[in-house]
Design a protein around this motif. Structure first.
Motif, PDB file in Angstrom:
ATOM      1  N   LEU A  37       1.095  -1.296   0.221  1.00 50.23           N
ATOM      2  CA  LEU A  37       0.078  -0.016  -0.030  1.00 50.23           C
ATOM      3  C   LEU A  37       0.871   1.289  -0.019  1.00 50.23           C
ATOM      4  N   LYS A  38       1.943   1.263   0.671  1.00 51.06           N
ATOM      5  CA  LYS A  38       2.849   2.337   0.908  1.00 51.06           C
ATOM      6  C   LYS A  38       3.456   2.633  -0.696  1.00 51.06           C
ATOM      7  N   ALA A  39       3.864   1.411  -1.145  1.00 53.89           N
ATOM      8  CA  ALA A  39       4.529   1.388  -2.356  1.00 53.89           C
ATOM      9  C   ALA A  39       3.568   1.948  -3.401  1.00 53.89           C
ATOM     10  N   LEU A  40       2.279   1.762  -3.353  1.00 53.02           N
ATOM     11  CA  LEU A  40       1.247   2.119  -4.251  1.00 53.02           C
ATOM     12  C   LEU A  40       0.891   3.485  -4.243  1.00 53.02           C
ATOM     13  N   VAL A  41       0.755   4.098  -3.079  1.00 56.85           N
ATOM     14  CA  VAL A  41       0.558   5.601  -2.729  1.00 56.85           C
ATOM     15  C   VAL A  41       1.709   6.336  -3.051  1.00 56.85           C
ATOM     16  N   LEU A  42       3.071   5.695  -3.176  1.00 57.84           N
ATOM     17  CA  LEU A  42       4.183   6.616  -3.430  1.00 57.84           C
ATOM     18  C   LEU A  42       4.332   6.604  -5.118  1.00 57.84           C
ATOM     19  N   ARG A  43       3.711   5.537  -5.547  1.00 59.48           N
ATOM     20  CA  ARG A  43       3.826   5.374  -7.150  1.00 59.48           C
ATOM     21  C   ARG A  43       2.829   6.271  -7.614  1.00 59.48           C
ATOM     22  N   VAL A  44       1.646   6.372  -6.929  1.00 56.15           N
ATOM     23  CA  VAL A  44       0.451   7.439  -7.373  1.00 56.15           C
ATOM     24  C   VAL A  44       1.371   8.903  -7.295  1.00 56.15           C
ATOM     25  N   SER A  45       1.642   9.241  -6.074  1.00 54.37           N
ATOM     26  CA  SER A  45       2.408  10.268  -5.970  1.00 54.37           C
ATOM     27  C   SER A  45       3.211  10.716  -7.045  1.00 54.37           C
ATOM     28  N   ASP A  46       4.202   9.744  -7.216  1.00 52.85           N
ATOM     29  CA  ASP A  46       5.269   9.842  -8.381  1.00 52.85           C
ATOM     30  C   ASP A  46       4.598  10.350  -9.543  1.00 52.85           C
ATOM     31  N   ILE A  47       3.562   9.491 -10.374  1.00 54.53           N
ATOM     32  CA  ILE A  47       3.170   9.615 -11.423  1.00 54.53           C
ATOM     33  C   ILE A  47       2.237  11.027 -11.702  1.00 54.53           C
ATOM     34  N   LEU A  48       1.385  11.324 -10.508  1.00 53.36           N
ATOM     35  CA  LEU A  48       0.697  12.391 -10.461  1.00 53.36           C
ATOM     36  C   LEU A  48       1.428  13.677 -10.304  1.00 53.36           C
ATOM     37  N   SER A  49       2.609  13.802  -9.698  1.00 52.17           N
ATOM     38  CA  SER A  49       3.378  14.744  -9.240  1.00 52.17           C
ATOM     39  C   SER A  49       3.863  15.511 -10.357  1.00 52.17           C
ATOM     40  N   GLU A  50       4.026  14.787 -11.460  1.00 51.45           N
ATOM     41  CA  GLU A  50       4.393  15.498 -12.840  1.00 51.45           C
ATOM     42  C   GLU A  50       3.228  16.807 -13.199  1.00 51.45           C
ATOM     43  N   SER A  51       2.178  16.146 -13.009  1.00 52.05           N
ATOM     44  CA  SER A  51       1.181  17.143 -13.293  1.00 52.05           C
ATOM     45  C   SER A  51       1.178  18.265 -12.172  1.00 52.05           C
ATOM     46  N   SER A  52       1.723  17.978 -11.146  1.00 50.42           N
ATOM     47  CA  SER A  52       1.693  18.795  -9.839  1.00 50.42           C
ATOM     48  C   SER A  52       0.227  19.310  -9.174  1.00 50.42           C
ATOM     49  N   ARG A  53      -0.860  18.738  -9.837  1.00 49.69           N
ATOM     50  CA  ARG A  53      -2.277  18.960  -9.295  1.00 49.69           C
ATOM     51  C   ARG A  53      -2.440  18.102  -8.092  1.00 49.69           C
ATOM     52  N   PHE A  98     -14.442   1.163 -10.262  1.00 51.11           N
ATOM     53  CA  PHE A  98     -13.571   1.270  -9.342  1.00 51.11           C
ATOM     54  C   PHE A  98     -13.328   2.624  -8.682  1.00 51.11           C
ATOM     55  N   PHE A  99     -13.220   3.702  -9.570  1.00 51.58           N
ATOM     56  CA  PHE A  99     -12.781   5.274  -9.164  1.00 51.58           C
ATOM     57  C   PHE A  99     -14.134   5.496  -8.143  1.00 51.58           C
ATOM     58  N   GLU A 100     -15.349   5.165  -8.701  1.00 52.45           N
ATOM     59  CA  GLU A 100     -16.665   5.665  -8.032  1.00 52.45           C
ATOM     60  C   GLU A 100     -16.665   4.866  -6.397  1.00 52.45           C
ATOM     61  N   THR A 101     -16.088   3.549  -6.550  1.00 52.40           N
ATOM     62  CA  THR A 101     -16.210   2.701  -5.326  1.00 52.40           C
ATOM     63  C   THR A 101     -15.216   3.439  -4.403  1.00 52.40           C
ATOM     64  N   CYS A 102     -14.243   3.832  -4.648  1.00 51.80           N
ATOM     65  CA  CYS A 102     -13.159   4.564  -4.000  1.00 51.80           C
ATOM     66  C   CYS A 102     -13.805   6.101  -3.429  1.00 51.80           C
ATOM     67  N   ASP A 103     -14.424   6.732  -4.206  1.00 48.00           N
ATOM     68  CA  ASP A 103     -15.118   8.246  -3.857  1.00 48.00           C
ATOM     69  C   ASP A 103     -16.237   7.996  -3.415  1.00 48.00           C
ATOM     70  N   VAL A 112      -6.405  10.375  -0.375  1.00 44.76           N
ATOM     71  CA  VAL A 112      -5.551   9.273  -0.243  1.00 44.76           C
ATOM     72  C   VAL A 112      -6.343   8.166   0.624  1.00 44.76           C
ATOM     73  N   GLU A 113      -7.041   8.689   1.798  1.00 39.97           N
ATOM     74  CA  GLU A 113      -7.739   7.859   2.681  1.00 39.97           C
ATOM     75  C   GLU A 113      -8.865   7.109   1.740  1.00 39.97           C
ATOM     76  N   GLU A 114      -9.595   7.596   1.164  1.00 38.62           N
ATOM     77  CA  GLU A 114     -10.435   6.941   0.177  1.00 38.62           C
ATOM     78  C   GLU A 114     -10.007   6.013  -0.541  1.00 38.62           C
ATOM     79  N   PHE A 115      -8.858   6.309  -1.178  1.00 34.76           N
ATOM     80  CA  PHE A 115      -7.929   5.450  -2.172  1.00 34.76           C
ATOM     81  C   PHE A 115      -7.698   4.015  -1.475  1.00 34.76           C
ATOM     82  N   ILE A 116      -7.074   4.244  -0.441  1.00 32.16           N
ATOM     83  CA  ILE A 116      -6.535   3.188   0.542  1.00 32.16           C
ATOM     84  C   ILE A 116      -8.034   2.248   1.015  1.00 32.16           C
ATOM     85  N   HIS A 117      -8.955   3.149   1.616  1.00 33.27           N
ATOM     86  CA  HIS A 117     -10.098   2.180   2.141  1.00 33.27           C
ATOM     87  C   HIS A 117     -10.495   1.506   0.979  1.00 33.27           C
ATOM     88  N   GLY A 118     -10.683   1.848  -0.262  1.00 32.37           N
ATOM     89  CA  GLY A 118     -11.183   1.285  -1.509  1.00 32.37           C
ATOM     90  C   GLY A 118     -10.404  -0.020  -2.001  1.00 32.37           C
TER      91      GLY A 118
END
Length: 172
Positions: A37-53, A98-103, A112-118
């Motif tokens: 889970l930690k690796a997954l959140v870090l990967r999401v962070s790395d990918i989306l940090s390129e857009s910085s949003r 999947f996205f709607e399940t997490c949202d 990030v909390e919703e994503f992890i719970h999903g």
């Protein structure tokens, strides 16, 4: 009697050993999932940090705040992201679902909390309790909808909103 005693002793020892193995397996599973889970959140962070949003620097590194559907769909083309999901026993057949399940708050963004719970809720195979819980939730919504519709002045019968093939609500 001696043979029975030896059998009982061997069975008892075997059960204790199996219980100990299960205890260590559960501990390993928790550690493994936490690491992935930690690796997954870090990967999401790395990918989306390129857009910085949706990110901010907080001294602990980059922290994901929210993710929109478009950004989530962008993640799905990343091989490492997909491998981490597979490691967590998650297969995404319907990305929007999947996205709607997490949202969970229906805001159109996933924290990030919703994503992890999903992710945790969707790990592994579905169980009977998952199916029953869904069925009971649908039945409850049907009852409430039937009640609302029956209060309308133009309502001539109940069950107008019933899902085709579903059983009638209790008391009907």
């Amino acid at each position: 009697n001696v043979i029975t005693a030896v059998f009982v002793d061997a069975t008892s020892s075997g059960l204790k050993l199996m219980g100990l193995k299960r205890k260590y397996a559960r501990k390993y599973e928790r550690t493994y999932v936490k690491h992935k889970l930690k690796a997954l959140v870090l990967r999401v962070s790395d990918i989306l940090s390129e857009s910085s949003r949706g990110y901010s620097e907080d001294g602990q590194g980059v922290e994901m705040r929210t993710m929109r559907l478009e950004e989530f769909l962008m993640l799905l083309v990343d091989e490492d992201f997909n491998n981490l999901l597979q490691d967590l026993d998650i297969e995404i057949w319907d990305p929007v679902g999947f996205f709607e399940t997490c949202d969970t708050d229906c805001s159109g963004e996933v924290t990030v909390e919703e994503f992890i719970h999903g992710v945790l809720k969707l790990r592994g195979d579905p169980h009977k309790c998952d199916v029953v819980a869904t069925f009971l939730a649908i039945r409850s919504v049907q009852r409430q909808l039937d009640e609302v519709l029956s209060r309308r002045p133009d309502a001539h019968h109940t069950g107008a909103a019933r899902v085709e093939g579903s059983p009638p609500a209790v008391g009907q």
